[in-house]
Design a protein around this motif. Sequence first.
Motif, PDB file in Angstrom:
ATOM      1  N   MET A  47       5.010 -15.948  35.062  1.00 19.29           N
ATOM      2  CA  MET A  47       4.174 -17.476  34.372  1.00 19.29           C
ATOM      3  C   MET A  47       4.090 -17.315  33.049  1.00 19.29           C
ATOM      4  O   MET A  47       4.277 -16.552  32.152  1.00 19.29           O
ATOM      5  N   THR A  48       3.956 -18.683  32.597  1.00 16.42           N
ATOM      6  CA  THR A  48       3.996 -18.959  30.951  1.00 16.42           C
ATOM      7  C   THR A  48       2.744 -18.919  30.691  1.00 16.42           C
ATOM      8  O   THR A  48       1.764 -18.840  31.537  1.00 16.42           O
ATOM      9  N   ARG A  49       2.685 -18.701  29.074  1.00 20.58           N
ATOM     10  CA  ARG A  49       1.427 -19.068  28.732  1.00 20.58           C
ATOM     11  C   ARG A  49       0.287 -20.148  28.906  1.00 20.58           C
ATOM     12  O   ARG A  49      -0.788 -20.169  28.981  1.00 20.58           O
ATOM     13  N   TYR A  50       1.184 -21.051  29.096  1.00 20.17           N
ATOM     14  CA  TYR A  50       0.684 -22.280  29.417  1.00 20.17           C
ATOM     15  C   TYR A  50       0.127 -22.138  30.692  1.00 20.17           C
ATOM     16  O   TYR A  50      -0.935 -22.858  31.152  1.00 20.17           O
ATOM     17  N   GLU A  51       0.609 -21.806  31.567  1.00 17.36           N
ATOM     18  CA  GLU A  51       0.152 -21.622  32.929  1.00 17.36           C
ATOM     19  C   GLU A  51      -1.094 -20.609  33.249  1.00 17.36           C
ATOM     20  O   GLU A  51      -2.192 -21.002  33.941  1.00 17.36           O
ATOM     21  N   GLU A  93      -3.232 -22.639  23.098  1.00 20.81           N
ATOM     22  CA  GLU A  93      -2.788 -23.327  24.346  1.00 20.81           C
ATOM     23  C   GLU A  93      -3.694 -24.099  25.235  1.00 20.81           C
ATOM     24  O   GLU A  93      -3.339 -25.071  25.669  1.00 20.81           O
TER      25      GLU A  93
END
Length: 532
Positions: A47-51, A93
């Motif tokens: 997963m990304t930091r945004y997720e 974020e």
Amino acid sequence: MEQVTSVSQLSDVRPTDWAFQALQSLVERYGCIAGYPDGTYRGNRAMTRYEFAAGLNACLDKVAELVTAGTSNLVKKEDLQKLRRLQEEFAAELATLRGRIDVLEARTANLESNQFSTTTKLNATVWFNLTSAFPTGDIRAERSRTAPDSPFAAPTRDANNRPTRVERGQPETTFSYYAFLTLNTSFTGKDSLVTQLVFGNGNSPANELVSAGFYNSWGTPFLDQTGTPTANVVGIREMSYTFPVGDKIQVAIGPRLNYYRYFDGNRFTFFMKGATSFNSNGSTLLNAVDRGSGAAVTWQVAKPLKLTAAYMAENTEFLNPAVFNTASNPREGLFNSSNTITAQLEYAPTNSFNLRLIYARSSLKPYNGFIGGAVGEPLPYGYADDGFGGRVRDSGADAFVVNFDWLLGRNFGLFGRYSYGQLEINPVNRDRSGGDIKVQSFQVGMGFPDIGKKGALGVLSFVVPHDYISGRRFLLAGGGNGGTQYEVEGSYYYPITNNIAIVPAFYAIFNANNFDGNPTVFVGNLRTQFSF
């Protein structure tokens, strides 16, 4: 993603997973973890930091909700401290995420306030056609000598009882357009109300060479037409409503059903991407009702078998309503007009093979005293009289079609059709004997999907559009001198983008108009297709 209330609802999460207790706490204590619609969590996916920030934000909102509701005893002090540290670490974020949400909400509000309809989707397709026909000499055609330039005026019979003939020369190149605007409306998500508008100004050069009654047949690209009786006038091409009855049956009703939505389909000859001419798009003998009033029922009998049956009375958009569109004329109506009953059994054991068996029984009305033209199938265009220039009565007709397409590999497939038709001739003059016209047609070809680019389609087609077995004496136009016309066609659909495609096509017509001495006719067409 769907909210869950118990970790047991996540089918791919096991008590032995290293993060099981953490997940269980987040799901059952705070209710801030969602799963996928199929009931999985997919915990091994990166997963990304945004997720992660989105998940953190959901948990923060839930904690705030619990505190506000006075249930702070459910929130542990150490959990709050961890959340504060995470909130500080992911502050950037979270701010970005909230900004994106605000922008998305603004866009959504704008779309909702300006959308065409909450239930209707509008699609459009526009075609430009550049078309030339090159006969290698003058073409003999059966036409009226008093109106030799008309492809509609019926010939007369001369002193030898032979239909009158004229010579046709080189036509000029044309540049035209054709367009569909299609409104698809759904009220339940499973039904479909289709309203399709059509307009254009095409009159293809080959129409200058055909025998009477063969307008928009051989040598004419299907999309090089007006679509209505008058060029540049908008008409309604389709109007129908389709809805399910149970899981396996679809019912369509309407004043203007499109016959070819239900019958004689083929992956390599569908006009949007496949074979391009009128004579190659479908059976030349099958049906006299292109669009009609009535109903169609499709039953998915079992996985490989599908049965379709329909009744349609003639109501075709490109025919003159002063003479045709008989289903909406109270003098003839739904059951006393030109009409057809059709049944098709489709066998599709795999995605690569389709076999269709089709039978159509038609009741045909004579127009101007003759059977034929665009509402004469299984007479493939042309005109039929009583054999002496006299008029005929309503006629019954039968057509049988076998149609297959077979994708043999990623870039190669075969297709074919065989059609047989029989038309009854009933003279108005009781002293004249009637009879039958029996005719057959053949088509074989090859398809080359994804050649040159994904989504492209090359097609080669060989067609014998009308081979008369018997009853040629009744042909006022179309019989020629006993020859048999045949055609070779090649086309290549090439998508430039998702919305624009070009389609070059080339035809060669031999023994045109069934005159075995007629020079060969070559036709070239360059089509540009815009879809949006």
